[in-house]
Design a protein around this motif. Structure first.
Motif, PDB file in Angstrom:
ATOM      1  N   SER A 132      -2.332  12.267  -1.107  1.00 33.64           N
ATOM      2  CA  SER A 132      -2.807  10.908  -0.829  1.00 33.64           C
ATOM      3  C   SER A 132      -3.583  10.405  -2.021  1.00 33.64           C
ATOM      4  N   ARG A 133      -3.906   9.135  -1.981  1.00 33.27           N
ATOM      5  CA  ARG A 133      -4.683   8.533  -3.068  1.00 33.27           C
ATOM      6  C   ARG A 133      -6.086   9.119  -3.111  1.00 33.27           C
ATOM      7  N   GLU A 145      -4.620  -3.174  -5.390  1.00 31.25           N
ATOM      8  CA  GLU A 145      -3.837  -1.939  -5.405  1.00 31.25           C
ATOM      9  C   GLU A 145      -3.313  -1.618  -6.799  1.00 31.25           C
ATOM     10  N   ASN A 163       0.991   4.109  -2.948  1.00 31.16           N
ATOM     11  CA  ASN A 163       0.700   5.496  -2.601  1.00 31.16           C
ATOM     12  C   ASN A 163       1.839   6.409  -3.017  1.00 31.16           C
ATOM     13  N   ARG A 209       0.833  -1.207   0.000  1.00 28.09           N
ATOM     14  CA  ARG A 209       0.000   0.000   0.000  1.00 28.09           C
ATOM     15  C   ARG A 209       0.866   1.254   0.000  1.00 28.09           C
TER      16      ARG A 209
END
Length: 892
Positions: free
Chosen positions: A458-459, A594, A445, A441
């Motif tokens: 951020s995503r 992801e 990111n 993750r």
């Protein structure tokens, strides 16, 4: 059926051609076949010449060559080889008979008399010649087997002469067999006798009388000699009686010796039997000792290894080595190949119970230790903060190094305690999956923040900012073919796309070594390349008696059900790959979501990203060495989703072309024609050397065809530009673009674009250039009508309406100055119609020049034919026309 004469001929032929050269004589022959439809052969009874005749049974066949009558021996048997003769039936009309030799031969006789004679002669020769066990004759009439020849009874009058000949031959044969050759002494005496009686040749009766007298004298001499030797004869008889009495005594003594030897034989047989039983018992004891020693050696576990199993030290290297060695010995002992009957021994069952206790205790210790070790390593790495800003995926090879010394323990656990093994695998997956989830993750990111400089937080910020920016400006995606560029939403520069492609390649390259390293470690550590290790006798002690009782049924079941060795290799590999992917999915559960989220987040910003992702993911999937690995399957699954996004994007482009609408200020070059150039150049830069080029070329065909349809449709709807101009400029634009792209699959469409462009150009010139010399053209159309009505071209000038004066009046209306003025006005109109982007003004002007010259040539030709010699000409010539067009083009 063969006649008697034919039979005699066959017998004579065989004797002459086959047996005579070998010094043999044929006694009997029968013509037989094995089946009625096959070529006949001959069974012969043959004898050699005296003094020691040898009688054999011979099978003779005729040569298969049509032009040859040669006979050959195929088989021969001695009479003692005949075991039995079966006539099948005692009736005379029966043709079949069987001979039992080394195998059973079944024959069919073509002639009944020949069969009867053959069986009778064969029986007589067997009775005379065979000394041991003779052949048995069954189903043969008793009269045939008697001394009297049966043929004399059966043949009849027609065959009596032939039968007498056969009987004489048989008598001669018997006499020949009783013939004894003269000794040398007898031969000398006979010669001396004939030398003394030379007159015997002239006077036989005198010779007979002399022989009779000498014979009478010899008989008398013999009688006198016998009478004289009577005393000697009596004495010799006395000696004979004494010899007989002595022989009786000797025979009595031999009988007593035979009784003693018989007793000794019985005694030795009993002793031999006892010795054999003693040897059998000794052998059994030796085998039993070997079997017991084998069982003891298989079930023996040294005390040091027992202690290592009871109190294993798994923290130190020496302790681990001792524990692993002891565990392997225990596994070998429990899997030892012991006869099911020996498993009933109480000592064996007790030892196996102890094995089971050691196994359970050691397995529990290993499970507890490895469970704590997995949790400790997972917590230790999970507590470490992630501070790196570089786009790299952390490598956990230190965890693998920590666990590698315990690999053999895991292998032992898988073989001996599958429940504990599965539990440890779940603990390892749960401990390491948290670490990999966090790393993956954070990795994605960071990758997202590095792609867009504006959206680094951020995503979630990336997704929200992207959607808000697009909705504030325009809802139409950037790069939509059917929409004008000023209506597109915010786009992405080429540098951003290249940076995204490079970053995507780095992301995929970082994922591969980490996933492959973890997969190889798990395969080795958990022994996942073996489906089921051998565990023959790892049953618990409580199952032993049941297993022994079912041993016989198990043997039968093994012959029916497939064994582990009989499973196809492809099925084994598929099961192994499935287990490995299941474990890796537990460790990297968030990898595929992801990756898909990372790709989709940027596809929402710019749909062209789907093209880059499709090419890049395809390269990694196609270049994978292990196509069944977890990472390859993950990439392949993501590739399916990317391919769907790509097809959706291309379908949207196609739909935008079909739904395109023109506005009042629309240019002559349609939006989708203008936009397709940038789209195609971008796509070619992405797919130029890709394996996915065929997918793009398929969409090229659909898009270009849709563009051609749109050009034809929208040319009629354009608000201010003539439809011919719209079609001409757009088809010309498409032709130039397709020629520049050099896509082999679009060659046909390139030719079609050129053809449509030429058609539009011709239509435009025809409509807007028209006929600048209209009245002249109308004048000569009338002339043409008169010619069609039958008036000669040379007499046209005599027609009032088409006289020379009328022609001069019409020509006078088109002076050179007026013609040039009209062409200038036409040039301005064409210049107004055409757009500057395509730069087709000079092309169209040149086409109009060619059209004007063609009309001028037509008018001049008509004048010369219909008004020859009248000295009538237009006020300008071709050179003037070329000058007009050239001056007008230069002036503008």
């Amino acid at each position: 059926m063969l006649s008697i004469g034919a039979l005699a001929n066959i017998k004579h032929t065989l004797q002459k051609e086959l047996f005579l050269a070998a010094g043999e004589r044929l006694l009997s022959v029968v013509t037989v076949v094995k089946k009625k439809d096959k070529k006949p052969c001959y069974l012969c009874v043959v004898t050699t010449a005296p003094p020691v005749p040898v009688i054999t049974l011979v099978l003779v066949k005729q040569s298969e060559q049509r032009e040859s009558d040669e006979y050959k021996r195929k088989r021969s048997w001695q009479l003692d080889e005949i075991k039995s003769v079966d006539g099948r039936n005692e009736q005379f009309e029966t043709h079949e008979f069987d001979l039992q030799l080394e195998k059973l031969y079944k024959w069919y006789a073509l002639n009944l008399h020949e069969r009867q004679n053959f069986l009778a002669v064969l029986n007589r020769q067997i009775q005379k010649s065979v000394r041991g066990q003779r052949a048995e004759f069954r189903n043969v009439p008793a009269a045939w087997l008697s001394e009297k020849s049966p043929e004399k009874v059966a043949l009849g009058r027609a065959a009596q002469k032939t039968q007498h000949i056969d009987d004489d031959e048989e008598d001669e044969e018997e006499e020949a067999q009783e013939f004894t050759a003269l000794t040398d002494k007898e031969a000398n005496e006979l010669g001396k006798l004939f030398s003394e009686c030379d007159f015997a040749i002239k006077d036989a009766e005198q010779f007979i009388e002399q022989l009779s007298r000498e014979l009478h004298d010899l008989d008398g001499a013999n009688i006198q000699s016998v009478l004289a030797s009577e005393q000697k004869v009596l004495k010799m008889m006395e000696h004979i009686d004494n010899a007989i009495s002595e022989a009786d005594k000797f025979e009595t003594r031999l009988d007593s010796y035979e009784d003693i030897l018989g007793h000794v034989k019985e005694t030795m047989e009993k002793i031999g039997g006892k010795n054999a039983m003693i040897e059998i018992a000794n052998n059994n004891n030796i085998k039993l000792m070997k079997e017991l020693n084998k069982v003891i050696s298989q079930l023996d576990l040294p005390h040091s290894q027992q202690q290592a199993l009871d109190e294993p030290d798994l923290k130190t290297a020496n302790g681990r080595r001792a524990a692993i060695a002891a565990a392997q010995c225990l596994q070998q002992a429990m899997n030892s190949d012991i006869d099911p009957a020996l498993l009933r021994l109480e000592a064996v069952q007790d030892q196996r119970k102890r094995f089971e206790k050691w196994k359970q205790k050691f397995s529990a210790t290993v499970s507890r230790f490895m469970n704590n070790l997995f949790i400790h390593l997972g917590n230790e790495i999970g507590d470490m903060p992630v501070t790196s800003t570089e786009l790299t995926l952390p490598n956990h090879s230190n965890v693998h190094r920590e666990l590698t010394p315990y690999t053999e323990l895991m292998h032992w656990t898988k073989a001996m305690d599958r429940k504990t093994y599965d539990g440890l695998m779940r603990v390892y997956t749960a401990s390491l999956s948290k670490i990999y989830d966090r790393d993956v993750r954070n990795f994605f990111n960071l990758a997202k923040m590095q792609v867009s400089e504006k959206l680094r937080s951020s995503r979630e910020d990336l997704d929200m900012s992207t959607s808000s920016r697009k909705s504030a400006v325009s809802t139409i995606p950037y790069g939509t073919l059917g929409i004008n560029r000023d209506q597109w939403g915010p786009g992405v520069e080429s540098a951003d796309r290249i940076r995204f492609d490079a970053l995507l390649e780095k992301v995929l390259a970082e994922l591969e070594p980490i996933a492959l390293q973890e997969q190889l470690f798990c395969i080795n550590f958990f022994q996942m390349d073996v489906i089921s290790p051998t565990t023959k006798n790892t049953q618990t002690t409580l199952e032993m008696e049941k297993a022994v009782d079912m041993s016989q049924s198990a043997v039968l079941g093994a012959a029916i059900s497939p064994s582990a060795e009989g499973v196809p290799q492809k099925r084994i590999d598929r099961q192994i790959n499935e287990d490995v992917r299941k474990l890796m999915m537990g460790l990297f559960g968030c990898l595929e979501p992801e990756l898909v989220s990372f790709i989709q987040s940027f596809e929402r910003v710019d749909s062209f990203y789907s093209l880059y992702v499709l090419v890049r993911l395809t390269q990694h999937v196609m270049s994978a060495q292990d196509t069944h690995s977890f990472l390859s399957m993950t990439f392949a699954s993501a590739l399916v989703q990317v391919k769907r996004n790509f097809d959706r994007f291309m379908q949207q482009q196609l739909q935008s072309i079909r739904e395109a609408k023109l506005h009042k200020r629309s240019k002559a070059i349609l939006p989708y024609v203008e936009n397709f150039e940038n789209f195609a150049q971008t796509a070619e830069g992405i797919f130029r050397k890709s394996d996915r080029r065929t997918d793009m070329e398929k969409w090229y065909l659909q898009l270009v065809n849709a563009i051609f349809e749109g050009i034809h449709l929208h040319s009629q709807e354009h608000p201010k530009t003539p439809s011919q101009v719209v079609r001409m400029e757009n088809y010309h634009h498409m032709y130039a673009l397709l020629a520049q792209l050099k896509v082999p699959g679009l060659d046909a469409l390139k030719k079609e674009a050129k053809s449509r462009y030429n058609e539009a150009l011709k239509a435009y010139v025809t409509q807007y250039f028209g006929r600048p010399l209209e009245k002249l053209n109308l004048f000569f159309e009338g002339v043409q009508q008169k010619v069609a009505q039958g008036v000669k071209e040379t007499e046209i000038s005599y027609q009032m309406a088409f006289s020379k004066q009328e022609l001069r009046k019409v020509i006078a209306q088109y002076p050179a100055r007026e013609v040039k003025k009209g062409l200038e006005n036409l040039y301005k109109k064409v210049e107004k119609h055409l757009s500057e982007e395509e730069n087709l003004l000079q092309v169209v002007w040149h086409a109009m020049q060619e059209e004007f010259i063609a009309q001028y040539n037509y008018l001049e030709e008509r004048i010369q034919k219909c008004y020859a010699g009248a000295m009538i000409n237009l006020e300008f010539n071709i050179q003037d026309i070329l000058a007009f067009f050239s001056d007008i083009a230069r002036s503008h």
